[in-house]
Design a protein around this motif. Structure first.
Motif, PDB file in Angstrom:
ATOM      1  N   GLN A   8       0.801  -1.212  -0.089  1.00 36.33           N
ATOM      2  CA  GLN A   8      -0.038   0.032  -0.054  1.00 36.33           C
ATOM      3  C   GLN A   8       0.854   1.424   0.202  1.00 36.33           C
ATOM      4  OE1 GLN A   8      -0.303   2.187   3.000  1.00 36.33           O
ATOM      5  NE2 GLN A   8      -1.913   3.391   2.047  1.00 36.33           N
ATOM      6  N   SER A   9       1.989   1.188   0.684  1.00 38.64           N
ATOM      7  CA  SER A   9       2.748   2.350   0.760  1.00 38.64           C
ATOM      8  C   SER A   9       3.499   2.858  -0.450  1.00 38.64           C
ATOM      9  CB  SER A   9       3.813   2.169   1.837  1.00 38.64           C
ATOM     10  OG  SER A   9       4.554   1.188   1.548  1.00 38.64           O
ATOM     11  N   PHE A  10       3.482   1.935  -1.391  1.00 44.30           N
ATOM     12  CA  PHE A  10       3.894   2.133  -2.875  1.00 44.30           C
ATOM     13  C   PHE A  10       3.037   2.432  -3.978  1.00 44.30           C
ATOM     14  CE2 PHE A  10       7.542  -0.561  -0.849  1.00 44.30           C
ATOM     15  CZ  PHE A  10       8.415   0.303  -0.981  1.00 44.30           C
ATOM     16  N   GLY A  11       1.703   2.594  -3.384  1.00 47.15           N
ATOM     17  CA  GLY A  11       0.472   2.635  -4.100  1.00 47.15           C
ATOM     18  C   GLY A  11       0.736   4.022  -5.328  1.00 47.15           C
ATOM     19  N   ASP A  12       1.070   5.245  -4.651  1.00 41.95           N
ATOM     20  CA  ASP A  12       1.203   6.330  -5.195  1.00 41.95           C
ATOM     21  C   ASP A  12       2.280   6.196  -6.180  1.00 41.95           C
ATOM     22  OD1 ASP A  12      -0.966   7.483  -4.023  1.00 41.95           O
ATOM     23  OD2 ASP A  12       0.065   8.611  -2.481  1.00 41.95           O
ATOM     24  N   MET A  13       3.364   5.727  -5.908  1.00 38.68           N
ATOM     25  CA  MET A  13       4.657   5.501  -6.722  1.00 38.68           C
ATOM     26  C   MET A  13       4.429   4.576  -7.985  1.00 38.68           C
ATOM     27  SD  MET A  13       8.339   4.135  -5.784  1.00 38.68           S
ATOM     28  CE  MET A  13       8.097   2.588  -5.974  1.00 38.68           C
ATOM     29  N   VAL A  14       3.500   3.798  -7.873  1.00 37.86           N
ATOM     30  CA  VAL A  14       3.093   2.826  -8.896  1.00 37.86           C
ATOM     31  C   VAL A  14       1.963   3.519  -9.910  1.00 37.86           C
ATOM     32  CG1 VAL A  14       2.187   0.575  -9.507  1.00 37.86           C
ATOM     33  CG2 VAL A  14       3.780   0.443  -7.639  1.00 37.86           C
ATOM     34  N   ALA A  15       1.328   4.218  -9.298  1.00 37.39           N
ATOM     35  CA  ALA A  15       0.277   4.925 -10.231  1.00 37.39           C
ATOM     36  C   ALA A  15       1.109   5.894 -10.921  1.00 37.39           C
ATOM     37  CB  ALA A  15      -0.639   5.706  -9.168  1.00 37.39           C
ATOM     38  N   ASP A  16       1.974   6.654 -10.497  1.00 37.02           N
ATOM     39  CA  ASP A  16       2.972   7.641 -11.239  1.00 37.02           C
ATOM     40  C   ASP A  16       3.528   6.885 -12.174  1.00 37.02           C
ATOM     41  OD1 ASP A  16       3.902  10.205 -11.730  1.00 37.02           O
ATOM     42  OD2 ASP A  16       5.821   9.149 -10.817  1.00 37.02           O
ATOM     43  N   TYR A  17       4.147   5.522 -12.036  1.00 33.65           N
ATOM     44  CA  TYR A  17       4.998   4.841 -13.203  1.00 33.65           C
ATOM     45  C   TYR A  17       4.071   4.449 -14.259  1.00 33.65           C
ATOM     46  CZ  TYR A  17       9.065   4.312  -9.900  1.00 33.65           C
ATOM     47  OH  TYR A  17      10.140   4.378  -8.998  1.00 33.65           O
ATOM     48  N   LEU A  18       2.869   4.017 -13.821  1.00 31.79           N
ATOM     49  CA  LEU A  18       1.871   3.628 -14.774  1.00 31.79           C
ATOM     50  C   LEU A  18       1.332   4.573 -15.706  1.00 31.79           C
ATOM     51  CD1 LEU A  18      -0.132   0.945 -12.793  1.00 31.79           C
ATOM     52  CD2 LEU A  18       1.152   0.491 -14.974  1.00 31.79           C
TER      53      LEU A  18
END
Length: 164
Positions: free
Chosen positions: A149-159
């Motif tokens: 969950q703590s990496f959710g925003d980062m993965v959203a940005d990568y996608l």
């Protein structure tokens, strides 16, 4: 390059980490779907996914509205010592990547062979997604991918960057 995909960050799921022999887990909790035989596959029944992720290791996923009912049925605090049932609902963020180019977008961040012949409709596996541990599974029209969950925003940005 533009990809023909839809990317959605999914709402929280009711998630449980189950450990122990399938026979012991099935005897303890009759609310579980049938246990998949080959590893890295899942079974679905009545809106509940049961993912066989490794030897004596399972992830149970359902709509968050069912969490209290599942806690009552699974009784994790009273489980016998040969099994472990842990609620992990708030630990993972799921992304759904669907559309004709879903596999291409997934291949940007995930090293798994996601071709239909290698990763079929009931496939599920832990792998990497943009260098992070991720749970990857098939869904209708594409893939669900979960990261901490703590990496959710980062993965959203990568996608977002990968598909722009």
């Amino acid at each position: 390059m533009l990809y023909d995909v839809q990317i959605d960050r999914l709402p929280c799921f009711a998630l449980f980490d189950l450990k122990g022999p399938a026979t012991d887990l099935a005897a303890w909790a009759d609310v579980l779907p049938a246990f998949a035989k080959p590893a890295n596959t899942l079974t679905r029944q009545n809106g509940v996914d049961l993912c066989f992720t490794g030897p004596d290791r399972w992830i149970l996923r359902a709509d968050i509205a069912r969490e209290d009912a599942l806690i009552a049925a699974l009784r994790p605090e009273k489980a016998p010592p040969e099994i472990s049932i842990t609620r992990v609902s708030d630990t993972l963020t799921f992304f759904r990547i669907t559309g004709p180019d879903a596999a291409q977008v997934m291949s940007i961040g995930c090293p798994l062979d996601l071709h239909d012949s290698a990763f079929g409709p009931d496939a599920v596996s832990y792998s990497e997604f943009f260098g992070l541990k991720a749970l990857v599974m098939r869904c209708e029209g594409g893939f669900d991918c979960a990261v901490e969950q703590s990496f959710g925003d980062m993965v959203a940005d990568y996608l977002s960057r990968a598909t722009a």
